[in-house]
Enzyme design. Sequence first.
Site, PDB file in Angstrom:
ATOM      1  N   GLU A 103       8.937  -4.480  10.721  1.00 41.70           N
ATOM      2  CA  GLU A 103       9.939  -3.486   9.713  1.00 41.70           C
ATOM      3  C   GLU A 103       9.885  -2.387  11.245  1.00 41.70           C
ATOM      4  O   GLU A 103       9.758  -2.605  12.211  1.00 41.70           O
ATOM      5  CB  GLU A 103       8.667  -2.458   9.551  1.00 41.70           C
ATOM      6  CG  GLU A 103       8.713  -0.879   9.040  1.00 41.70           C
ATOM      7  CD  GLU A 103       7.458  -0.980   7.956  1.00 41.70           C
ATOM      8  OE1 GLU A 103       6.777  -1.104   7.657  1.00 41.70           O
ATOM      9  OE2 GLU A 103       8.268   0.330   7.472  1.00 41.70           O
ATOM     10  N   GLU A 156      -1.603  -5.706   9.051  1.00 40.85           N
ATOM     11  CA  GLU A 156      -0.583  -5.575  10.020  1.00 40.85           C
ATOM     12  C   GLU A 156      -1.270  -5.137  10.889  1.00 40.85           C
ATOM     13  O   GLU A 156      -2.481  -5.176  10.619  1.00 40.85           O
ATOM     14  CB  GLU A 156      -0.390  -4.037   9.436  1.00 40.85           C
ATOM     15  CG  GLU A 156       0.094  -3.191   8.057  1.00 40.85           C
ATOM     16  CD  GLU A 156       0.864  -1.980   7.663  1.00 40.85           C
ATOM     17  OE1 GLU A 156      -0.070  -0.954   9.078  1.00 40.85           O
ATOM     18  OE2 GLU A 156       0.829  -1.199   7.492  1.00 40.85           O
ATOM     19  N   ASP A 164       1.165  -1.184  -0.482  1.00 42.37           N
ATOM     20  CA  ASP A 164      -0.093   0.322   0.317  1.00 42.37           C
ATOM     21  C   ASP A 164       0.913   1.398  -0.193  1.00 42.37           C
ATOM     22  O   ASP A 164       0.136   1.949  -0.381  1.00 42.37           O
ATOM     23  CB  ASP A 164      -1.218  -0.147   0.986  1.00 42.37           C
ATOM     24  CG  ASP A 164      -0.652   0.107   2.499  1.00 42.37           C
ATOM     25  OD1 ASP A 164       0.738   0.090   2.479  1.00 42.37           O
ATOM     26  OD2 ASP A 164      -1.233   0.063   3.306  1.00 42.37           O
ATOM     27  N   SER A 165       2.144   0.859  -0.043  1.00 42.82           N
ATOM     28  CA  SER A 165       3.281   2.183  -0.343  1.00 42.82           C
ATOM     29  C   SER A 165       2.961   2.754  -0.738  1.00 42.82           C
ATOM     30  O   SER A 165       3.553   4.163  -2.336  1.00 42.82           O
ATOM     31  CB  SER A 165       4.400   1.428   0.212  1.00 42.82           C
ATOM     32  OG  SER A 165       4.373   0.319  -0.546  1.00 42.82           O
ATOM     33  N   LYS A 201      -0.913  -9.402   3.022  1.00 45.28           N
ATOM     34  CA  LYS A 201      -0.349  -9.213   4.428  1.00 45.28           C
ATOM     35  C   LYS A 201      -1.015  -8.125   4.942  1.00 45.28           C
ATOM     36  O   LYS A 201      -1.748  -7.414   4.221  1.00 45.28           O
ATOM     37  CB  LYS A 201       1.005  -8.492   3.585  1.00 45.28           C
ATOM     38  CG  LYS A 201       1.834  -7.641   5.023  1.00 45.28           C
ATOM     39  CD  LYS A 201       2.527  -7.340   4.337  1.00 45.28           C
ATOM     40  CE  LYS A 201       3.290  -5.976   4.128  1.00 45.28           C
ATOM     41  NZ  LYS A 201       2.751  -5.206   4.324  1.00 45.28           N
ATOM     42  N   ASP A 206      -1.142  -6.384  -0.658  1.00 43.74           N
ATOM     43  CA  ASP A 206      -1.099  -5.122   0.918  1.00 43.74           C
ATOM     44  C   ASP A 206      -2.450  -5.528   1.291  1.00 43.74           C
ATOM     45  O   ASP A 206      -3.261  -4.142   0.665  1.00 43.74           O
ATOM     46  CB  ASP A 206      -0.183  -4.518   0.908  1.00 43.74           C
ATOM     47  CG  ASP A 206       0.263  -4.304   2.326  1.00 43.74           C
ATOM     48  OD1 ASP A 206       0.604  -4.850   3.302  1.00 43.74           O
ATOM     49  OD2 ASP A 206       1.159  -3.198   2.067  1.00 43.74           O
TER      50      ASP A 206
END
Length: 283
Positions: A184, A117, A46-47, A115, A85
């Site tokens: 991270e 978070e 999502d970056s 993925k 993501d």
Amino acid sequence: MPDKLTIPDLLEKVARGEPLSMITCYDYPTARIIDRAGVDLVLVGDSVAMTVLGHPNTLPATMEIMLLFAEAVARGCERAFVIGDMPYMSYQVSVSEAIRNAGRFMAEAGVDCVKLEGGRAMCDAVRGIVKAGIPVMGHLGLTPQSASAIGGYKVQGRSAQAAINILEDALALQDAGAFAVLLELVPARVTEVITQKLDIPTISIGSGAGASGFCQIFHDVVGMFEAFTPRHAKQYAAIGAELRQAMERFVAEIKDRTYPGPEHSFKIAAEELREFMTYAEKR
Ligand code: KIV
């Protein structure tokens, strides 16, 4: 066509001590280059909201945006294992929404896993997605979707209690069925210990050398993100500077009429040209 990497292939590499390579990617042509270079895991992060769309953080990435980019990357990866993501609020609201959105990544974009978070708070969602047959990679430490809550973009797990929390989150994700955990911005020693305590692989992004694999943001390592380069990113190319030089030459050659030359133009047959000229003269 090379064989597509599977989770057993990745686990086998880790078991024989081969570190996994992982990079972010957001488009088809870059995916093909990355895939052919032999990268193991490709993350459609999502970056993309920051690196490609120019937002100040990752929150504006929606499911529709992520699916569009993930689909292009998945098409470009014949060998690499592709990770979709899950964007902000696509898995936090309810387990059923998390499963539905993870399923969209698999069915509509063609990724190999998702993925998300978060640790213990996200384990119900992880369990649900895994039960639906979709592999999940966890993401701990600096979790950019909750940057505001965790005090910004900074190293996590620097106090004993914070490191314990990350270890417990990692163990909980493993119990919930995650096949790997991305760490991270976690101190290197904490990563080493977590890696020893887990049976599943860890992937480090800015978390030292003691993990099972290593991830970076593509734009950081090829010199394409001018706003900021994190300390942990080693630059392997200066693509941004090279692109700029190429564009400056393009502009200069248009200005001085070097481009386009005769070799860049197309011809019309003599009799067709004659007929066209006769017509044009009368207009
Ligand atoms: O979105 C992303 O690129 C990520 C990386 C920071 C691993 O999650």
